[in-house]
Design a protein around this motif. Structure first.
Motif, short mmCIF file in Angstrom:
data_model
loop_
_atom_site.label_atom_id
_atom_site.label_comp_id
_atom_site.label_asym_id
_atom_site.label_seq_id
_atom_site.Cartn_x
_atom_site.Cartn_y
_atom_site.Cartn_z
N ARG A 94 0.85 -1.20 0.00
CA ARG A 94 0.00 0.00 0.00
C ARG A 94 0.87 1.24 0.00
NH1 ARG A 94 -0.87 1.00 6.02
NH2 ARG A 94 0.50 -0.55 6.85
N ARG A 95 0.96 1.87 -1.14
CA ARG A 95 1.77 3.08 -1.26
C ARG A 95 1.02 4.26 -0.69
NH1 ARG A 95 5.31 3.33 -6.54
NH2 ARG A 95 6.17 4.95 -5.26
N GLN A 96 1.68 4.99 0.19
CA GLN A 96 1.08 6.15 0.83
C GLN A 96 1.65 7.45 0.28
OE1 GLN A 96 2.23 5.26 4.82
NE2 GLN A 96 0.52 3.88 5.16
#
Length: 101
Positions: free
Chosen positions: A93-95
């Motif tokens: 999950r890229r933030q």
């Protein structure tokens, strides 16, 4: 392989890291496999972390930071004194969305 960052992306990440507190500390034992695993887990969860390095001289600090970044497969964003900022995009999950240029 650590991510290759442009100067604009490094500037952006330095700004993002400004308010962060150091999450981990490298002590007298140096870079151990347990420390690398802890850094990798923190990078997977946060993507951008600060690490304090407790080494007396500059060459030793630089060597520890370089070894930690290489073993954790992270990019060194910045090093000021005893503190290093590391970045690695999360696989799940890229933030952090980096600027293109």
């Amino acid at each position: 392989m650590p991510p290759v960052l442009t100067p604009a992306q490094l500037r952006f990440l330095r700004g993002q890291a400004h308010g962060l507190k150091a999450m981990l500390q490298v002590g007298g034992k140096g870079v151990s496999p347990a420390l690398v695993a802890e850094v990798a887990q923190a990078l997977e969860h946060h993507e951008l972390i600060k690490v304090k390095v407790a080494a007396a001289d500059r060459e030793e600090r630089d060597a520890l930071i370089a070894a930690l970044a290489a073993q954790a497969d992270a990019a060194l964003v910045q090093r000021i004194g005893h503190t290093a900022v590391l970045y690695r995009p999360s696989a799940e999950r890229r933030q952090i969305v980096l600027p293109r240029a």
